[in-house]
Write a protein that holds these residues in place. Structure first.
Motif, PDB file in Angstrom:
ATOM      1  N   TYR A 138      30.521  78.559   5.271  1.00  0.00           N
ATOM      2  CA  TYR A 138      30.548  77.286   5.988  1.00  0.00           C
ATOM      3  C   TYR A 138      29.146  76.719   6.153  1.00  0.00           C
ATOM      4  CZ  TYR A 138      28.918  79.908  10.077  1.00  0.00           C
ATOM      5  OH  TYR A 138      28.179  80.684  10.946  1.00  0.00           O
ATOM      6  N   ASP A 139      29.092  75.430   6.500  1.00  0.00           N
ATOM      7  CA  ASP A 139      27.850  74.767   6.877  1.00  0.00           C
ATOM      8  C   ASP A 139      27.912  74.516   8.380  1.00  0.00           C
ATOM      9  OD1 ASP A 139      27.099  74.673   4.226  1.00  0.00           O
ATOM     10  OD2 ASP A 139      27.828  72.630   3.913  1.00  0.00           O
ATOM     11  N   GLY A 140      27.018  75.134   9.128  1.00  0.00           N
ATOM     12  CA  GLY A 140      27.019  74.962  10.572  1.00  0.00           C
ATOM     13  C   GLY A 140      26.227  73.737  10.988  1.00  0.00           C
ATOM     14  N   ILE A 141      26.783  72.994  11.926  1.00  0.00           N
ATOM     15  CA  ILE A 141      26.118  71.787  12.428  1.00  0.00           C
ATOM     16  C   ILE A 141      26.017  71.885  13.944  1.00  0.00           C
ATOM     17  CG2 ILE A 141      26.242  69.281  12.664  1.00  0.00           C
ATOM     18  CD1 ILE A 141      27.842  69.212  10.079  1.00  0.00           C
ATOM     19  N   SER A 142      24.796  71.875  14.464  1.00  0.00           N
ATOM     20  CA  SER A 142      24.574  71.875  15.907  1.00  0.00           C
ATOM     21  C   SER A 142      24.623  70.442  16.408  1.00  0.00           C
ATOM     22  CB  SER A 142      23.214  72.489  16.247  1.00  0.00           C
ATOM     23  OG  SER A 142      22.837  72.171  17.578  1.00  0.00           O
ATOM     24  N   GLN A 143      25.545  70.158  17.318  1.00  0.00           N
ATOM     25  CA  GLN A 143      25.638  68.805  17.862  1.00  0.00           C
ATOM     26  C   GLN A 143      24.440  68.488  18.753  1.00  0.00           C
ATOM     27  OE1 GLN A 143      27.726  66.408  16.836  1.00  0.00           O
ATOM     28  NE2 GLN A 143      28.297  67.982  15.336  1.00  0.00           N
ATOM     29  N   THR A 144      23.819  69.505  19.340  1.00  0.00           N
ATOM     30  CA  THR A 144      22.571  69.270  20.072  1.00  0.00           C
ATOM     31  C   THR A 144      21.521  68.702  19.131  1.00  0.00           C
ATOM     32  OG1 THR A 144      22.986  71.032  21.685  1.00  0.00           O
ATOM     33  CG2 THR A 144      20.709  70.353  21.382  1.00  0.00           C
ATOM     34  N   GLU A 145      21.380  69.331  17.963  1.00  0.00           N
ATOM     35  CA  GLU A 145      20.393  68.856  16.993  1.00  0.00           C
ATOM     36  C   GLU A 145      20.741  67.462  16.489  1.00  0.00           C
ATOM     37  OE1 GLU A 145      19.970  71.726  13.905  1.00  0.00           O
ATOM     38  OE2 GLU A 145      19.342  73.341  15.248  1.00  0.00           O
ATOM     39  N   GLN A 146      22.016  67.213  16.246  1.00  0.00           N
ATOM     40  CA  GLN A 146      22.426  65.917  15.735  1.00  0.00           C
ATOM     41  C   GLN A 146      22.102  64.792  16.717  1.00  0.00           C
ATOM     42  OE1 GLN A 146      22.737  66.711  12.444  1.00  0.00           O
ATOM     43  NE2 GLN A 146      24.513  65.349  12.298  1.00  0.00           N
ATOM     44  N   TYR A 147      22.454  65.010  17.974  1.00  0.00           N
ATOM     45  CA  TYR A 147      22.238  63.957  18.969  1.00  0.00           C
ATOM     46  C   TYR A 147      20.761  63.815  19.339  1.00  0.00           C
ATOM     47  CZ  TYR A 147      27.043  62.553  19.961  1.00  0.00           C
ATOM     48  OH  TYR A 147      28.314  62.006  19.877  1.00  0.00           O
ATOM     49  N   THR A 148      20.092  64.932  19.559  1.00  0.00           N
ATOM     50  CA  THR A 148      18.703  64.836  20.032  1.00  0.00           C
ATOM     51  C   THR A 148      17.736  64.399  18.929  1.00  0.00           C
ATOM     52  OG1 THR A 148      18.325  67.205  19.650  1.00  0.00           O
ATOM     53  CG2 THR A 148      19.071  66.539  21.860  1.00  0.00           C
ATOM     54  N   SER A 149      18.142  64.556  17.676  1.00  0.00           N
ATOM     55  CA  SER A 149      17.287  64.100  16.567  1.00  0.00           C
ATOM     56  C   SER A 149      17.503  62.629  16.257  1.00  0.00           C
ATOM     57  CB  SER A 149      17.585  64.919  15.306  1.00  0.00           C
ATOM     58  OG  SER A 149      18.879  64.610  14.808  1.00  0.00           O
ATOM     59  N   GLY A 150      18.535  62.034  16.853  1.00  0.00           N
ATOM     60  CA  GLY A 150      18.839  60.638  16.562  1.00  0.00           C
ATOM     61  C   GLY A 150      19.667  60.443  15.317  1.00  0.00           C
ATOM     62  N   ALA A 151      20.252  61.527  14.798  1.00  0.00           N
ATOM     63  CA  ALA A 151      21.057  61.421  13.577  1.00  0.00           C
ATOM     64  C   ALA A 151      22.235  60.464  13.756  1.00  0.00           C
ATOM     65  CB  ALA A 151      21.556  62.800  13.155  1.00  0.00           C
ATOM     66  N   TYR A 152      22.769  60.396  14.967  1.00  0.00           N
ATOM     67  CA  TYR A 152      23.925  59.542  15.229  1.00  0.00           C
ATOM     68  C   TYR A 152      23.539  58.196  15.865  1.00  0.00           C
ATOM     69  CZ  TYR A 152      26.777  63.834  14.706  1.00  0.00           C
ATOM     70  OH  TYR A 152      27.384  64.962  14.245  1.00  0.00           O
ATOM     71  N   ARG A 153      22.259  57.841  15.811  1.00  0.00           N
ATOM     72  CA  ARG A 153      21.839  56.651  16.549  1.00  0.00           C
ATOM     73  C   ARG A 153      22.640  55.406  16.156  1.00  0.00           C
ATOM     74  NH1 ARG A 153      16.713  57.136  16.377  1.00  0.00           N
ATOM     75  NH2 ARG A 153      16.519  57.814  18.537  1.00  0.00           N
ATOM     76  N   GLU A 154      22.809  55.178  14.854  1.00  0.00           N
ATOM     77  CA  GLU A 154      23.552  53.998  14.418  1.00  0.00           C
ATOM     78  C   GLU A 154      24.987  54.038  14.931  1.00  0.00           C
ATOM     79  OE1 GLU A 154      23.411  53.226  10.273  1.00  0.00           O
ATOM     80  OE2 GLU A 154      21.220  53.328  10.150  1.00  0.00           O
ATOM     81  N   GLN A 155      25.582  55.225  14.931  1.00  0.00           N
ATOM     82  CA  GLN A 155      26.962  55.360  15.396  1.00  0.00           C
ATOM     83  C   GLN A 155      27.060  55.110  16.905  1.00  0.00           C
ATOM     84  OE1 GLN A 155      25.505  57.378  13.118  1.00  0.00           O
ATOM     85  NE2 GLN A 155      26.754  56.594  11.434  1.00  0.00           N
ATOM     86  N   VAL A 156      26.070  55.595  17.657  1.00  0.00           N
ATOM     87  CA  VAL A 156      26.058  55.381  19.099  1.00  0.00           C
ATOM     88  C   VAL A 156      25.925  53.892  19.415  1.00  0.00           C
ATOM     89  CG1 VAL A 156      24.736  55.755  21.210  1.00  0.00           C
ATOM     90  CG2 VAL A 156      25.208  57.683  19.681  1.00  0.00           C
ATOM     91  N   LEU A 157      24.981  53.236  18.751  1.00  0.00           N
ATOM     92  CA  LEU A 157      24.778  51.804  18.983  1.00  0.00           C
ATOM     93  C   LEU A 157      26.016  51.008  18.577  1.00  0.00           C
ATOM     94  CD1 LEU A 157      21.080  51.429  17.728  1.00  0.00           C
ATOM     95  CD2 LEU A 157      21.887  51.468  20.108  1.00  0.00           C
ATOM     96  N   PHE A 158      26.657  51.423  17.493  1.00  0.00           N
ATOM     97  CA  PHE A 158      27.876  50.748  17.037  1.00  0.00           C
ATOM     98  C   PHE A 158      28.978  50.897  18.083  1.00  0.00           C
ATOM     99  CE2 PHE A 158      31.996  50.685  14.967  1.00  0.00           C
ATOM    100  CZ  PHE A 158      31.926  49.562  14.147  1.00  0.00           C
ATOM    101  N   ALA A 159      29.135  52.114  18.604  1.00  0.00           N
ATOM    102  CA  ALA A 159      30.178  52.353  19.599  1.00  0.00           C
ATOM    103  C   ALA A 159      29.943  51.522  20.853  1.00  0.00           C
ATOM    104  CB  ALA A 159      30.237  53.836  19.942  1.00  0.00           C
ATOM    105  N   MET A 160      28.688  51.439  21.277  1.00  0.00           N
ATOM    106  CA  MET A 160      28.390  50.649  22.468  1.00  0.00           C
ATOM    107  C   MET A 160      28.640  49.154  22.212  1.00  0.00           C
ATOM    108  SD  MET A 160      27.566  52.482  25.079  1.00  0.00           S
ATOM    109  CE  MET A 160      26.372  51.711  26.194  1.00  0.00           C
TER     110      MET A 160
END
Length: 580
Positions: A138-160
């Protein structure tokens, strides 16, 4: 050497899902790797029910690999989720840990004595090791790393920006009336659903509702670190977000376009990830699949992010023999690591592979494990002689290895119940264990205990950790003179016949024939007479004879199988204990 796929010849559930997933992946993302996903929350011990969240997509992904396709099995570690409550049954954890409630799991200290940097890493470690033993790629993904690195920034702004659209979807379910009463057999929601229902903030629902409007994003407080926050305003143009913390009173205004200390609420976060990763297949538990739950709501929200809901079979609960439904938040429930201490990876894989996802099953930590191993060994025999049914052959193939090759196996897999009995009687003494196991088949004696490892070690661990002390076998030191002298002529004759045949029958098969044959001979029948040739009274006589032997050897009515017990005790000691 890779295992050859059998998918074209089988009708097992794994092959059927693989067909569907490949077809759907080619329709959605032609030429790209097939993506399947799992999500695990390291909020506490990751139990055997959680393992189904991994094994279901793993088995499907592995079948797709066997067919030559490239697959990514993502495991999202939900380590940026809030610490919801202090779990019971975790060593060194007491009520004082309540001060961490509301913080990200990666911001909570690890339990005392742990070598890991935080709570999440502590509980991820055991699962990571177990998955390696089980052959899960498997490929492990840490959601802490994803959020704190800004990987989801576009998705967060889109949701808001599209919070009104998300709110409209959620509103469809808010206005629905709850069931009048709980249906019989209905299961309680799991941890993620509880978080969704209870909400993450004092004045906010899980879906982001607040006194000033709907916001699908929860900041972690800049002062106390918890998510007990309420968003009070947000500007779509500048991304200026203001919030207050109901726990410590802290207020802050930030630019969400630069701010990485927060996350989308669960019912938005999950479908966002489906779209972000291009997930084709992800199962969910029955608690996520009920009307109005995360999977159903997510199926509508994912379209806003430009994605599609994955193929998502519901999987049923996994139980433990003698235990109720598992909940990791309560602590003290068996994990994959616990199971792998008493059973080989192949058996554990088989338990998940042979049942369709919507079928519940139990994993045995009690005496039932011996029957499961008997069933497993019988299946192996059918595979070897070619008499196995296709679906059973497929489940066996998926259990013994993956597309990358077979898992390490016990070279000489003796019966688990026999190994457990020997480990019980010898208390782990290796010289005695080797002697007894070598005498099971004198024509093909065991040269080294390594031939029966790791199964022997698993059986020994089961005896030492799962069998109550009062059920352990303790061989008598001295004869039970009182019982021996009280025997009638028939009783003494049965012992004489047994002792006379010991030397010539000193093997597992020979002693089996001998102990079952003594009552037959006493009744005037040949020792090898079959059940069809014997009256029903013979079975009663055999049970009486067996109980007498157990009392004379171990002081109880029952014990390990008598042939194994006799071999373990040894000829000299058997003669001593059975002679007046």
């Amino acid at each position: 050497m890779p295992i050859v796929a059998q998918s074209t010849e089988t009708t097992d559930w794994v092959s059927r899902f693989a067909d569907e997933v490949i077809e759907e992946s080619e329709r959605r993302a032609p030429g790209k790797p097939v993506v399947v996903a799992s999500g695990l929350s390291p909020s506490g011990p990751i139990h055997l029910g959680n393992l189904r969240e991994v094994m279901t997509p793993h088995l499907v992904a592995d079948e797709i690999r066997r067919r030559g396709h490239t697959v990514r099995h993502l495991i999202s570690w939900d380590d940026y989720d809030r610490y919801r409550k202090v779990p019971a049954g975790v060593a060194g954890i007491d009520a004082s840990w309540a001060e961490h409630i509301g913080k990200p799991l990666t911001s909570v200290p690890a339990p005392a004595g742990s070598a890991h940097p935080n709570w999440a890493e502590h509980f991820k470690a055991a699962m990571t090791e177990a998955l390696a033993d089980l052959g899960v790629e498997y490929d492990g993904i840490s959601q802490t790393e994803q959020y704190t690195s800004g990987a989801y920034r576009e998705q967060v702004l889109f949701a808001m920006k599209h919070r009104g659209d998300i709110d409209a979807i959620l509103e469809q379910y808010r206005t629905k009336k709850a069931p009048a009463k709980k249906q019989q057999g209905q299961k309680p929601v799991d941890e993620a659903e509880l978080e969704a229902a209870e909400g993450s903030g004092a004045a906010a629902e899980d879906d982001g509702s607040s006194t000033s409007g709907y916001y699908p994003y929860k900041p972690y407080c800049g002062q106390c670190g918890t998510d007990l926050t309420t968003v009070t305003s947000y500007d779509d143009e500048t991304t200026e977000l203001s919030y207050t913390c109901t726990a410590c009173g802290f207020s802050e205004t930030v630019l969400l376009s630069e701010f990485n200390r927060g996350k989308l609420v669960w019912k938005v976060d999950w479908p966002m990830r489906w779209a972000y990763e291009g997930v084709i297949f992800e199962p969910s538990g029955v608690d996520h699949s009920s009307p109005g739950s995360s999977f159903q709501v997510g199926g509508q929200i994912v379209g806003l992010f430009g994605g599609k809901q994955p193929i998502g079979p519901m999987y049923a609960f996994v139980g433990i023999s003698g235990m109720a439904k598992m909940s990791s938040s309560k602590g003290g429930v068996p994990t994959a690591a616990d199971a792998l201490r008493i059973m080989e990876p192949q058996l554990l894989r088989w338990l998940y592979a042979r049942r369709r996802p919507n079928q519940s099953f139990k994993i045995a930590f009690d005496q039932e494990i011996q029957r499961l191993y008997d069933e497993w060994d019988k299946l192996a025999g059918k595979v070897a002689d070619g008499s196995v049914l296709p679906a059973d052959a497929a489940a066996y193939s998926r259990a013994v290895g993956t597309a990358a090759g077979e898992l390490p196996r016990t070279p000489r897999p003796m019966a688990y119940r026999t190994l457990a009995s020997v480990a019980d009687i010898t208390a782990g003494a290796e010289d005695q264990t080797l002697r007894i196991l070598s005498e099971l088949d004198p024509e093909n004696p065991l040269a080294s205990l390594d031939e029966v490892r790791p199964r022997l070690d698993k059986a020994e661990t089961w005896i030492n950790t799962q069998v109550p002390a009062e059920e352990r076998t303790v061989v008598r030191d001295e004869p039970d003179v009182e019982l021996l002298t009280s025997l009638d002529d028939q009783g003494r004759e049965s012992l004489r016949l047994l002792l006379d045949g010991l030397e010539s029958n000193w093997s597992l098969d020979g002693l089996t024939h001998l102990v079952y044959g003594v009552p037959k001979v006493q009744a005037g029948f040949p020792a090898d007479a079959t059940a069809k040739e014997l009256p029903a009274e013979i079975k009663v006589a055999q049970r009486t004879f067996f109980a007498r032997l157990y009392h004379l050897l171990v002081g109880r009515d029952t014990g390990p199988r008598l042939p194994t017990l006799l071999l373990a005790v040894g000829q000299d000691r058997v003669r001593k204990l059975l002679s007046a």
